[in-house]
Design an enzyme around this catalytic site. Structure first.
Site, short mmCIF file in Angstrom:
data_model
loop_
_atom_site.label_atom_id
_atom_site.label_comp_id
_atom_site.label_asym_id
_atom_site.label_seq_id
_atom_site.Cartn_x
_atom_site.Cartn_y
_atom_site.Cartn_z
N ARG A 140 2.37 12.21 -9.50
CA ARG A 140 2.78 10.72 -9.09
C ARG A 140 4.44 10.54 -9.66
O ARG A 140 5.03 9.70 -8.81
CB ARG A 140 1.91 9.67 -9.89
CG ARG A 140 0.66 9.63 -9.57
CD ARG A 140 -0.02 8.37 -9.98
NE ARG A 140 -1.57 8.26 -10.15
CZ ARG A 140 -2.17 8.00 -9.05
NH1 ARG A 140 -1.75 7.55 -8.01
NH2 ARG A 140 -3.61 8.00 -9.05
N ASP A 142 -4.39 5.89 5.78
CA ASP A 142 -5.20 7.09 6.21
C ASP A 142 -6.19 6.53 7.43
O ASP A 142 -5.68 6.47 8.67
CB ASP A 142 -5.87 7.71 5.05
CG ASP A 142 -6.34 9.16 5.42
OD1 ASP A 142 -5.78 9.72 6.44
OD2 ASP A 142 -7.25 9.61 5.00
N PHE A 186 -2.09 16.25 3.39
CA PHE A 186 -2.24 15.63 2.13
C PHE A 186 -0.79 15.68 1.31
O PHE A 186 -0.19 16.62 0.85
CB PHE A 186 -3.22 16.22 1.36
CG PHE A 186 -3.64 15.62 0.25
CD1 PHE A 186 -4.70 14.62 0.20
CD2 PHE A 186 -3.29 15.70 -1.27
CE1 PHE A 186 -4.91 13.58 -0.90
CE2 PHE A 186 -3.53 15.02 -2.18
CZ PHE A 186 -4.45 14.08 -2.10
N GLU A 232 0.64 -1.24 0.04
CA GLU A 232 -0.06 -0.04 0.09
C GLU A 232 0.95 1.23 0.14
O GLU A 232 1.75 1.23 0.54
CB GLU A 232 -0.86 -0.06 1.20
CG GLU A 232 -2.36 -0.30 1.34
CD GLU A 232 -3.19 0.86 0.47
OE1 GLU A 232 -2.45 1.52 -0.48
OE2 GLU A 232 -4.29 1.06 0.73
N ASP A 233 0.35 2.24 -0.63
CA ASP A 233 1.07 3.69 -0.71
C ASP A 233 0.87 4.03 1.00
O ASP A 233 1.86 4.67 1.37
CB ASP A 233 0.77 4.43 -1.76
CG ASP A 233 -0.84 4.82 -1.81
OD1 ASP A 233 -1.59 4.26 -0.93
OD2 ASP A 233 -1.27 5.49 -2.54
P1 5GP Z 1 -7.95 4.73 3.85
O1 5GP Z 1 -8.83 3.91 3.30
O2 5GP Z 1 -6.77 4.29 4.58
O3 5GP Z 1 -8.57 5.98 4.71
O4 5GP Z 1 -7.26 5.43 2.61
C1 5GP Z 1 -6.31 5.13 1.85
C2 5GP Z 1 -6.14 5.42 0.47
O5 5GP Z 1 -6.76 7.16 0.40
C3 5GP Z 1 -4.83 5.68 -0.02
O6 5GP Z 1 -4.51 4.45 -0.72
C4 5GP Z 1 -4.69 6.95 -0.94
O7 5GP Z 1 -5.31 6.51 -2.34
C5 5GP Z 1 -5.64 7.78 -0.45
N1 5GP Z 1 -4.97 8.94 0.59
C6 5GP Z 1 -5.00 9.08 1.97
N2 5GP Z 1 -4.28 9.85 2.24
C7 5GP Z 1 -3.58 10.28 1.15
C8 5GP Z 1 -2.78 11.76 0.95
O8 5GP Z 1 -2.41 12.08 1.87
N3 5GP Z 1 -2.31 11.67 -0.17
C9 5GP Z 1 -2.82 11.04 -1.25
N4 5GP Z 1 -2.50 11.31 -2.59
N5 5GP Z 1 -3.60 9.95 -1.33
C10 5GP Z 1 -4.22 9.68 0.06
#
Ligand code: 5GP
Length: 185
Positions: free
Chosen positions: A171, A108, A158, A104-105
């Site tokens: 990206r 959040d 963000f 995963e990147d």
């Molecule tokens: P979660 O389901 O954990 O809330 O969200 C995960 C996804 O939200 C990540 O895979 C990503 O695509 C997006 N995301 C969450 N925070 C960020 C951020 O700071 N920057 C970007 N570009 N995407 C984010």
């Protein structure tokens, strides 16, 4: 300086290219040590943000690995913590009896990863673990989401770059940065 046009939109670099590469080498070493040396590991890239990370991480894992890709979209707003995740592209390979490492990147709220893990576990893999490059612990709603490997904890900002986008852009930045505020509006 590389990528001058994109650099101009960045207010602050949070993690430099060198720091990313150093930490990814460490993660790769740790992962290589944690599995038996003959383990075949399937790396599952969560599209699209984890593409860069997976490409670099894989080159630092001293095990036979294969690649597969999954595209998911998170539903549910901040007011709806039990939101769900829709699969846009599923895996190509059967993961039954195999060792799976989800790549995963960023985590959040943790919702995306929680749903992906739950789904993959229904397919009877030998093991499922997750590695994330970035983690925003302040935002974590899914406290019980288990992440075996975590690159960096970052503040609740963000971020873009190194696979992460804003409106599909940025990206290709080689570092993690915060966008200038005026670009959000
Ligand atoms: P979660 O389901 O954990 O809330 O969200 C995960 C996804 O939200 C990540 O895979 C990503 O695509 C997006 N995301 C969450 N925070 C960020 C951020 O700071 N920057 C970007 N570009 N995407 C984010």
């Amino acid at each position: 300086m590389k990528l001058k046009v994109l650099n101009e939109d960045i207010a602050e670099v949070i993690i430099t290219e060198e720091e990313l590469q150093q930490r990814i080498r460490e993660l790769g070493e740790q992962i290589s040590q944690d599995y038996d040396e003959d383990t075949e590991l399937i790396l599952i890239c969560i599209l699209r943000g984890a593409v860069m990370f997976m490409a670099d991480l894989a080159r630092n894992i001293n095990l036979p690995v294969t690649f597969d890709f999954m595209d998911v979209s998170s539903y549910g707003s901040g007011t709806e913590s039990s939101g769900t995740v829709r699969i846009i592209k599923d895996l190509e390979d059967d993961i039954g009896g195999r060792h799976v490492l989800i790549v995963e990147d960023i985590i959040d709220t943790g919702l995306t990863l929680k749903h992906v893990i739950k789904l993959l576990e229904t397919r009877d893999p030998a093991s499922v673990r997750a590695v994330t490059l970035l983690d925003k612990p302040e935002r974590r709603e899914m406290k019980h989401v288990e992440v075996a490997y975590n690159g960096f904890e970052i503040p609740d900002k963000f971020v873009v770059g190194y696979g992460l986008d804003f409106a599909e852009k940025y990206r290709n930045l080689p570092y993690i940065g915060v966008l200038k505020e005026e670009l959000y509006n």
